[in-house]
Design a protein around this motif. Structure first.
Motif, PDB file in Angstrom:
ATOM      1  N   GLY A   1      10.326   5.899  -9.459  1.00 29.14           N
ATOM      2  CA  GLY A   1       8.914   5.996  -9.794  1.00 29.14           C
ATOM      3  C   GLY A   1       8.645   6.371 -11.235  1.00 29.14           C
ATOM      4  N   ARG A   2       7.477   6.977 -11.457  1.00 34.57           N
ATOM      5  CA  ARG A   2       6.997   7.241 -12.813  1.00 34.57           C
ATOM      6  C   ARG A   2       7.835   8.300 -13.525  1.00 34.57           C
TER       7      ARG A   2
ATOM      8  N   ASP B   1       9.121  -1.723  -5.794  1.00 35.85           N
ATOM      9  CA  ASP B   1       7.693  -1.619  -6.109  1.00 35.85           C
ATOM     10  C   ASP B   1       7.261  -2.793  -6.990  1.00 35.85           C
TER      11      ASP B   1
ATOM     12  N   ARG C   1       1.897  -0.710  -8.359  1.00 36.47           N
ATOM     13  CA  ARG C   1       2.146   0.230  -7.272  1.00 36.47           C
ATOM     14  C   ARG C   1       2.918   1.430  -7.820  1.00 36.47           C
ATOM     15  N   ASN C   2       2.521   2.615  -7.411  1.00 38.46           N
ATOM     16  CA  ASN C   2       3.173   3.857  -7.833  1.00 38.46           C
ATOM     17  C   ASN C   2       3.288   3.969  -9.350  1.00 38.46           C
TER      18      ASN C   2
END
Length: 479
Positions: free
Chosen positions: A117-118, A184, A188-189
């Motif tokens: 993720g981020r 992803d 998204r996210n």
């Protein structure tokens, strides 16, 4: 062409000519001579059979790594402690790793950082090195670690802006394929680009890693590991996913394609043929999941079924197949090419395994016979908090001294452990850094197990917080 029952029976007989094993690990089938001599024939001075391995593990006064007597370790990188050439500290969450021979005695290692993720979600993401970024929002990537003959270490970014870089695989042309275990889509996210791809990282040429491009021909899904058949050019890939369970894939290159450094990034997204495995038993019955096999030496025939939509814009690849179309695996993990085929791990051994019973399997795919054989079966560990048992196989390598070395990602104590040709397991290392507490009841997993090109050093990682270790010692003394 599907296997006929006659073909399957013949190939099963051939594949069954491997080594029958006993002990905690059930069986290990491989090419003749690939493993060390059978330790069951060796005797101590008093006539007792020699114990496999290198003896019991000795607690570490520094509280990092317990090893057998005569072995020692060195910390190569440590997240938040060691620094990259650019000045930032080493990123966290070390995972898949491979070692390559550099110039003048240098060892080059490419180390995945499994950060999902981020990047704002992580205190130590992979730095966004200029020209080496795929998605500036994503935290993961790889670093390249240079270990020089005198012991000096340097580290730099190989690729940044990827997500959940879990395992991967070394290529025959000495580059690293890093796998995103996250699919992803952009938007998204917090992601700005699509994920779920494989990327090539060249440890020898920093310029070759600029402007990262995914190998879209390998498909977009939750990739775990990949190996390349050096003769046929096929890529074999595992998928660590559930709901439904993941698949074993094969990618066949297009006619006239030649592998080599940087060649994969030139492929069109639809180049070659991506397929998923479909297994049948000796009676021709379809096998829906590898976890059905509970007998050591089980052999299945393998057919390959075309993937309908490899980029999976609306339906995940593993969800595009009807029941009885493909064979699934419960948490497919690490892979290693050796003995003319691919060893690969299924981290759970039986469909009915409860969530906490993290037993497992190691399979061997033989491309010539088009069969898979259950070569290692690890039973449920009754007490993961006690020394003496193993569970949750994950990353895997083939030892130059014989047998397999497996990284544990289960419950309780975490080990590196070996399996000999005679079918006996033995400990190589125990994580003593992440002692279980009420806040963190389990140790962190081992990852990235691999040997240096000269076979003298075993590299492995403790994933959390992210430590790369180099283990040396009297390797030839064991089993």
């Amino acid at each position: 062409m599907p296997l006929s029952r006659r073909d399957f029976t013949a190939r099963t007989v051939l594949a069954g000519a491997g080594v029958a094993l006993t002990g905690t690990v059930g069986a290990l089938a491989t090419a003749p001579g690939a493993l060390a001599a059978d330790d069951s024939t060796r005797r101590e001075a008093d006539g007792r059979p020699c114990e496999p391995g290198y003896g019991p593990l000795v607690p570490d006064p520094a509280g990092i790594l317990a090893l057998p007597a005569g072995f020692r370790y060195r910390v190569i990188t440590h997240s938040g402690v060691t620094r990259l050439e650019s000045g930032e500290t080493t990123p966290s969450n070390h995972d898949g790793t491979a070692a390559f021979e550099g110039h003048r005695g240098v060892t080059l290692l490419v180390n995945n950082h499994e950060l999902k993720g981020r990047r704002t979600n992580w205190p130590r993401p992979v730095p966004l090195a200029d020209g080496l970024v795929y998605d500036p929002a994503a935290a993961g990537g790889c670093t390249v670690v240079e270990v020089r003959r005198g012991g000096e270490v340097a580290e730099w970014v190989g690729i940044a802006g990827t997500s959940t870089n879990c395992a991967g695989g070394a290529t025959p042309w000495n580059t690293w394929l890093t796998c995103e275990e996250n699919s992803d889509l952009a938007g998204r996210n917090g992601m700005t680009k699509d994920h779920g791809y494989v990327f090539e990282v060249d440890p020898h040429d920093r310029r070759a890693n600029r402007d990262p491009r995914p190998v879209k021909a390998f498909g977009r899904y939750d990739h775990e590991a990949v190996v390349i058949d050096p003769r046929q050019g096929h890529a074999y890939l595992t998928e660590d996913a559930s709901g439904p369970n993941g698949l074993l894939y094969r990618w066949t290159p297009p006619r006239g394609f030649r592998h080599g450094r940087g060649r994969l990034r030139t492929l069109a997204p639809d180049a070659g043929v991506l397929q998923a495995a479909k297994c049948t038993d000796s009676s021709g019955r379809f096998v829906d999941d590898l976890s059905r096999a509970t007998r050591i030496g089980t052999v299945y025939g393998v057919d390959w079924v075309d993937v309908p939509d490899r980029d999976a814009r609306t339906v995940p690849v593993r969800g595009q197949f009807a029941d009885h179309a493909v064979t699934r695996g419960r948490k497919l993990e690490g892979m290693w090419w050796a003995d003319g085929g691919a060893y690969f791990v299924s981290s759970y051994a039986r469909e009915e395994s409860p969530g906490a019973a993290h037993d497992g399997q190691v399979w061997f795919y033989d491309p010539k016979r088009r069969t898979v054989r259950l070569t290692v079966l690890i039973g449920v560990n009754a007490d993961p908090s006690a020394e003496g048992g193993y569970d949750g196989p994950d990353n895997i390598t083939v030892s130059p001294y014989g047998g397999l070395v497996i990284a544990e990602d289960g419950s309780g104590l975490q080990h590196l452990f070996g399996a000999t040709e005679a079918g006996r397991t033995y400990p190589l290392a125990r994580n003593e850094l992440n002692i279980g507490t009420p806040e963190q009841p389990e140790y962190a997993e081992f990852t990235g197990v691999c040997f240096s090109p000269d076979g003298r050093t075993l590299y492995a990682n403790i994933q959390d917080p992210g430590i790369m270790l180099a283990v040396t010692g009297p390797w030839r003394r064991g089993h």
